[in-house]
Structures are given as structure tokens and as C-alpha cells.
Design an enzyme around this catalytic site. Structure first.
Site, PDB file in Angstrom:
ATOM      1  CG  ASN A   1      -1.679   1.241   1.468  1.00  0.00           C
ATOM      2  OD1 ASN A   1      -1.776   2.074   0.573  1.00  0.00           O
ATOM      3  ND2 ASN A   1      -2.254   1.396   2.659  1.00  0.00           N
ATOM      4  CD1 TRP A   2       3.779   1.162  -2.701  1.00  0.00           C
ATOM      5  CD2 TRP A   2       4.021   2.439  -4.530  1.00  0.00           C
ATOM      6  NE1 TRP A   2       4.736   0.580  -3.491  1.00  0.00           N
ATOM      7  CE2 TRP A   2       4.905   1.337  -4.621  1.00  0.00           C
ATOM      8  CE3 TRP A   2       3.996   3.364  -5.574  1.00  0.00           C
ATOM      9  CZ2 TRP A   2       5.763   1.155  -5.713  1.00  0.00           C
ATOM     10  CZ3 TRP A   2       4.841   3.185  -6.666  1.00  0.00           C
ATOM     11  CH2 TRP A   2       5.715   2.088  -6.724  1.00  0.00           C
ATOM     12  CE  LYS A   3      -0.007   3.265   4.742  1.00  0.00           C
ATOM     13  NZ  LYS A   3       0.047   3.358   6.181  1.00  0.00           N
TER      14      LYS A   3
ATOM     15  CG  HIS B   1      -5.741   2.006   5.350  1.00  0.00           C
ATOM     16  ND1 HIS B   1      -5.302   2.951   6.249  1.00  0.00           N
ATOM     17  CD2 HIS B   1      -4.725   1.123   5.192  1.00  0.00           C
ATOM     18  CE1 HIS B   1      -4.068   2.642   6.615  1.00  0.00           C
ATOM     19  NE2 HIS B   1      -3.692   1.544   5.995  1.00  0.00           N
TER      20      HIS B   1
ATOM     21  CD  GLU C   1      -2.689   5.571   6.887  1.00  0.00           C
ATOM     22  OE1 GLU C   1      -2.682   5.597   5.648  1.00  0.00           O
ATOM     23  OE2 GLU C   1      -1.732   5.121   7.572  1.00  0.00           O
TER      24      GLU C   1
ATOM     25  CD  GLU D   1      -3.454  -2.477   7.431  1.00  0.00           C
ATOM     26  OE1 GLU D   1      -2.365  -2.708   6.911  1.00  0.00           O
ATOM     27  OE2 GLU D   1      -4.089  -1.436   7.210  1.00  0.00           O
TER      28      GLU D   1
ATOM     29  N   GLY E   1       2.575   2.236  10.632  1.00  0.00           N
ATOM     30  CA  GLY E   1       3.555   3.308  10.444  1.00  0.00           C
ATOM     31  C   GLY E   1       4.312   3.687  11.708  1.00  0.00           C
TER      32      GLY E   1
ATOM     33  CB  SER F   1       5.214  -1.839  11.884  1.00  0.00           C
ATOM     34  OG  SER F   1       4.846  -0.481  12.093  1.00  0.00           O
TER      35      SER F   1
ATOM     36  N   GLY G   1       2.823  -1.115   4.205  1.00  0.00           N
ATOM     37  CA  GLY G   1       2.932   0.284   3.819  1.00  0.00           C
ATOM     38  C   GLY G   1       4.380   0.635   3.511  1.00  0.00           C
ATOM     39  N   GLY G   2       5.049   1.223   4.489  1.00  0.00           N
ATOM     40  CA  GLY G   2       6.414   1.746   4.304  1.00  0.00           C
ATOM     41  C   GLY G   2       7.367   0.788   3.609  1.00  0.00           C
TER      42      GLY G   2
HETATM   43  P1  PGA Z   1       2.915   0.229   7.540  1.00  0.00           P
HETATM   44  O1  PGA Z   1       1.460   0.462   6.910  1.00  0.00           O
HETATM   45  O2  PGA Z   1       3.419  -1.087   7.001  1.00  0.00           O
HETATM   46  O3  PGA Z   1       3.731   1.407   7.078  1.00  0.00           O
HETATM   47  O4  PGA Z   1       2.747   0.170   9.007  1.00  0.00           O
HETATM   48  C1  PGA Z   1       0.551  -0.601   6.772  1.00  0.00           C
HETATM   49  C2  PGA Z   1      -0.751  -0.098   6.214  1.00  0.00           C
HETATM   50  O5  PGA Z   1      -1.161   1.009   6.559  1.00  0.00           O
HETATM   51  O6  PGA Z   1      -1.406  -0.801   5.413  1.00  0.00           O
END
Ligand code: PGA
Length: 249
Positions: free
Chosen positions: A10-12, A94, A96, A167, A173, A207, A228-229
Site C-alpha cells: 500500500n503506497w498510500k 483503511h 487512515e 491492521e 507506520g 509495520s 505500507g512503508g
Molecule cells: P505500515 O502500513 O506497514 O507502514 O505500518 C501498513 C498499512 O497502513 O497498510
């Protein structure tokens, strides 16, 4: 029942056209890969990413969709538009988006249904806050959130096309991951809420990194990861894929 592992990035709100080389570079390292690979770039890159992946095993997906197929919704994108751009998946709910856009589980269910109707698979995200976990309410909260977010009749008709991502909000993050015991407990709880024998995959996210992926992916009810990251660099997602490929599931 064996379920093919899904490793989803997930590149956000990250990624410009200059980063499109990522796809050819990753595709060039997938010879011995058996897990399904998915990258969800920002919508601005989706069509170009799909084109870059045309002759590769990498799938691309969206990060959100509107519940309607078209109409007066400035700035939104429908699941049909994502499919038209080459997406085969879309992340919905998600944390966010639930936080930044006040999305409710009822909204998420409508988006997941729209995705299935457009022929793409929803990845339905659920997860508790740290306060909810500390209060001992994590499994109850996540279970309720999931049951409200999942389009039930579509799940019963086509369980393999629905993906769930657990999640924990506090792990996203932050560099903190849930313990293996907590992940195992939550994934078993989620699986217990699904129809018996359902081939629905349950991913863990929060993470996930090259150094913790193997331990997480080895857990019985963990069918992959939403990352994500660590999905932004070919080297780190490749190491996570290597960890997925060594799992004896
Ligand atoms: P993260 O993000 O791996 O950077 O914690 C995961 C996500 O939000 O899907």
C-alpha cells in the site's frame, strides 16, 4: 485448506512517475516466487503501473473507491474506474480513511460490494486502537467492525474474492507490531466469524518489515501481509516475498 499467500503493498500518498521503474525491477526478481504480489499505488499512477505490469505476475490495485458506479462525486473514483485502469483489487476501510474521511463500516461495506460488482476484490481493513486493546476489547471490537464492514451475501457467494486485512491502528507506520500471540488470536477469531471452510484470505498489516515478516507469515491463519512503508523499496518487499515463499502452507 491451502490459500495462496497475498503480499500486498500500500503506497498510500507516495509515488511519482519517476518511480515506475519499481515494477520492472521487482518483476525481474520474481522467478522463484509463489506468493501473489499486489501493489496499490496512488490513483495517479494506477494506469501506468498496470501497463508496466502487463507481462508480469504483479497485480495492481486501488487504495479506495466510491460506493457508486459513477455520478456527481468530485474527486472520487469508482470501482469500475479502477478496474478500467487495470486494478484487480481495492483496499477499503483503511484506518487512515476511516479517520481522515470519517468512513463508517456501513460505508466500507458499500464500497466492498461495489468492488465485487465491478469485478475486483476488496481488501477490507479492520483494526483496534491502542486504547481498545489496553481495555481488553480488541477482539470484540474487531469482530463487530468486520461483521459491519463485510458484504455478507457476496461473501457467502464468493468467499475467495474477499480479502480481510487485520491492521491494529497503533501498529501502522509506528514500527510497533502486534505480538505473534495477539496476531494469532485475532486471526483465529476472524476466521471463526467466516463461513466454515471459506477460502477468504486474512492478511496482517502494521509495520511488517523484512526482519519480522517470516515470524508473522508463519502463523496458521495469516495468509499474507498488507505493507505500507516497506513496500516502497524493491529490496524490502522482495525480502518479505522471500519470507512468504519459505512458508510451508
Ligand atoms: P505500515 O502500513 O506497514 O507502514 O505500518 C501498513 C498499512 O497502513 O497498510
Amino acid at each position: 485448506m491451502s490459500r495462496v499467500m497475498l503480499i500486498a503493498g500500500n503506497w498510500k500518498m507516495n509515488g511519482l512517475r519517476a518511480q515506475l521503474d519499481f515494477f520492472a525491477e521487482l518483476a525481474g526478481q520474481l522467478d522463484d516466487n509463489s506468493a501473489e504480489v499486489l501493489i496499490c499505488p496512488p490513483t495517479s499512477l494506477l494506469a501506468a503501473a498496470a501497463m508496466a505490469c502487463e507481462n508480469s505476475p504483479i497485480n495492481v490495485g486501488g487504495q479506495d473507491c466510491h460506493a457508486n458506479i459513477s455520478g456527481a462525486h468530485t474527486g472520487d473514483v469508482s470501482a469500475q474506474m479502477l478496474a478500467d485502469s487495470g486494478a484487480s483489487y481495492v483496499i477499503v476501510g483503511h484506518s487512515e480513511r476511516r479517520a481522515d474521511h470519517n468512513e463508517t463500516s456501513v460505508d466500507v461495506r458499500a464500497k466492498a460490494k461495489a468492488a465485487l460488482e465491478a469485478g475486483i476484490s476488496p481488501i477490507i481493513c479492520v483494526g483496534e486502537t491502542l486504547d481498545q486493546r489496553k481495555a481488553g476489547n480488541a477482539t470484540t471490537f474487531v469482530g463487530e467492525q468486520l461483521l459491519q464492514s463485510i458484504p455478507e451475501s457476496e461473501l457467502l457467494n464468493n468467499p475467495a474474492r474477499v480479502v480481510i486485512a487485520y491492521e491494529p491502528v497503533w501498529a501502522i507506520g509506528t514500527g510497533m507490531t502486534a505480538s505473534r500471540a495477539d496476531i494469532a488470536e485475532m486471526h483465529a477469531h476472524i476466521r471463526g466469524l467466516l463461513p466454515p471452510g471459506a477460502s477468504t484470505r486474512i492478511l496482517y498489516g502494521g509495520s511488517v518489515k523484512p526482519d519480522n515478516a517470516a515470524g508473522i507469515l508463519a502463523l496458521d491463519d495469516v495468509d499474507g501481509a498488507l505493507i505500507g512503508g516497506a513496500s516502497l523499496a524493491v529490496s524490502s518487499i522482495k525480502k518479505i516475498l522471500d519470507a512468504a515463499n519459505t512458508q510451508p502452507k
